[in-house]
Scaffold this motif. Structure first.
Motif, short mmCIF file in Angstrom:
data_model
loop_
_atom_site.label_atom_id
_atom_site.label_comp_id
_atom_site.label_asym_id
_atom_site.label_seq_id
_atom_site.Cartn_x
_atom_site.Cartn_y
_atom_site.Cartn_z
N LEU A 1 -0.98 1.62 4.39
CA LEU A 1 -0.99 2.65 3.35
C LEU A 1 0.15 2.42 2.36
N GLN A 2 1.32 2.06 2.85
CA GLN A 2 2.45 1.76 1.95
C GLN A 2 2.13 0.56 1.07
N PHE A 3 1.47 -0.44 1.62
CA PHE A 3 1.06 -1.62 0.85
C PHE A 3 0.11 -1.19 -0.27
N VAL A 4 -0.89 -0.39 0.07
CA VAL A 4 -1.87 0.08 -0.91
C VAL A 4 -1.17 0.89 -1.99
N ARG A 5 -0.30 1.78 -1.60
CA ARG A 5 0.41 2.62 -2.57
C ARG A 5 1.29 1.78 -3.49
N HIS A 6 1.93 0.75 -2.95
CA HIS A 6 2.75 -0.11 -3.79
C HIS A 6 1.87 -0.85 -4.80
N ALA B 1 0.60 11.59 6.24
CA ALA B 1 0.81 12.03 4.85
C ALA B 1 2.29 12.30 4.60
N SER B 2 2.92 12.99 5.51
CA SER B 2 4.34 13.32 5.37
C SER B 2 5.21 12.07 5.42
N THR B 3 4.92 11.20 6.36
CA THR B 3 5.70 9.98 6.55
C THR B 3 5.63 9.08 5.32
N THR B 4 4.46 8.99 4.70
CA THR B 4 4.26 8.05 3.58
C THR B 4 4.33 8.71 2.21
N GLY B 5 4.41 10.04 2.18
CA GLY B 5 4.43 10.73 0.89
C GLY B 5 3.09 10.64 0.18
N THR B 6 2.02 10.59 0.95
CA THR B 6 0.67 10.45 0.41
C THR B 6 -0.14 11.70 0.72
N PRO B 7 -0.80 12.28 -0.27
CA PRO B 7 -1.65 13.45 0.02
C PRO B 7 -2.76 13.10 1.01
N VAL B 8 -3.10 14.06 1.84
CA VAL B 8 -4.14 13.88 2.86
C VAL B 8 -5.44 13.43 2.21
N GLU B 9 -5.82 14.03 1.10
CA GLU B 9 -7.08 13.64 0.43
C GLU B 9 -7.05 12.19 -0.02
N THR B 10 -5.90 11.70 -0.42
CA THR B 10 -5.79 10.30 -0.83
C THR B 10 -5.99 9.39 0.38
N ILE B 11 -5.42 9.77 1.50
CA ILE B 11 -5.60 8.98 2.73
C ILE B 11 -7.09 8.92 3.08
N LEU C 1 -8.67 -0.95 -7.14
CA LEU C 1 -9.05 -0.96 -5.73
C LEU C 1 -9.64 -2.31 -5.35
N GLN C 2 -10.39 -2.91 -6.26
CA GLN C 2 -10.97 -4.23 -6.01
C GLN C 2 -9.87 -5.28 -5.81
N GLU C 3 -8.85 -5.23 -6.65
CA GLU C 3 -7.74 -6.17 -6.50
C GLU C 3 -7.02 -5.94 -5.17
N ILE C 4 -6.84 -4.68 -4.82
CA ILE C 4 -6.16 -4.36 -3.56
C ILE C 4 -6.98 -4.83 -2.37
N ARG C 5 -8.30 -4.64 -2.44
CA ARG C 5 -9.16 -5.13 -1.35
C ARG C 5 -8.99 -6.64 -1.17
#
Length: 154
Positions: free
Chosen positions: A47-52, A7-17, A60-64
């Motif tokens: 995770l960085q790919f998904v966030r981008h 979470a810290s490394t990617t700037g993503t909240p734990v719940e989002t992960i 989410l369907q497009e990302i999948r």
């Protein structure tokens, strides 16, 4: 690394992960004997790919679908192009809808040019009149998205 480090490394909240894991966008990490998730560099990259993708307002369907292509690098990318072309079309439609919304808001704002009591406010009156006959969104339109459910998680 543990989930807090990811979470810290990617700037993503734990719940989002955790949400992305449940949605199948992130591979399930191995767990320690104490049942802690253990993430590796490939988790952070994915995770960085998904966030981008999310920052580009992709569903989410497009990302999948994009992740499936990323996981099959030997496949032809013609469908990736088609997916992005469709997404561009959705964005263009939303821009048109937002321009229409801007026009409606400006027309509403023009109904109250002076300082007066709220009982005679043209904006409030216009909103009240509009509440009786709401303007329907375009067919198939989901407010704020192109067919997505509410996106509280980014």
């Amino acid at each position: 690394m543990k989930i807090g480090e990811l979470a810290s490394t990617t700037g993503t909240p734990v719940e989002t992960i955790r949400y992305y894991e449940r949605e199948g966008l992130l591979p399930v990490p191995v767990r320690t004997d104490a049942n802690y998730r253990v993430y590796e560099a490939h988790h952070a990259q994915r995770l960085q790919f998904v966030r981008h993708c999310r920052s580009l307002d992709m569903t989410l369907q497009e990302i999948r679908a994009l992740l499936a292509f990323q996981d099959a690098p030997e496949d032809n990318c013609v469908q990736v192009n088609a997916l992005l072309d469709a997404h561009i079309g959705h964005v263009a439609q939303r821009v048109r809808e937002l321009r229409q919304l801007e026009k409606q808001l400006k027309a509403l704002r023009a109904q109250c040019q002076g300082v007066q009591d709220a009982a005679h406010c043209g904006i409030l009156q216009g909103l009240s009149e509009g509440a009786a006959t709401p303007a329907a969104p375009p067919a198939g339109h989901v407010h704020g998205s192109h067919g997505k459910a509410h996106r509280g998680v980014h």
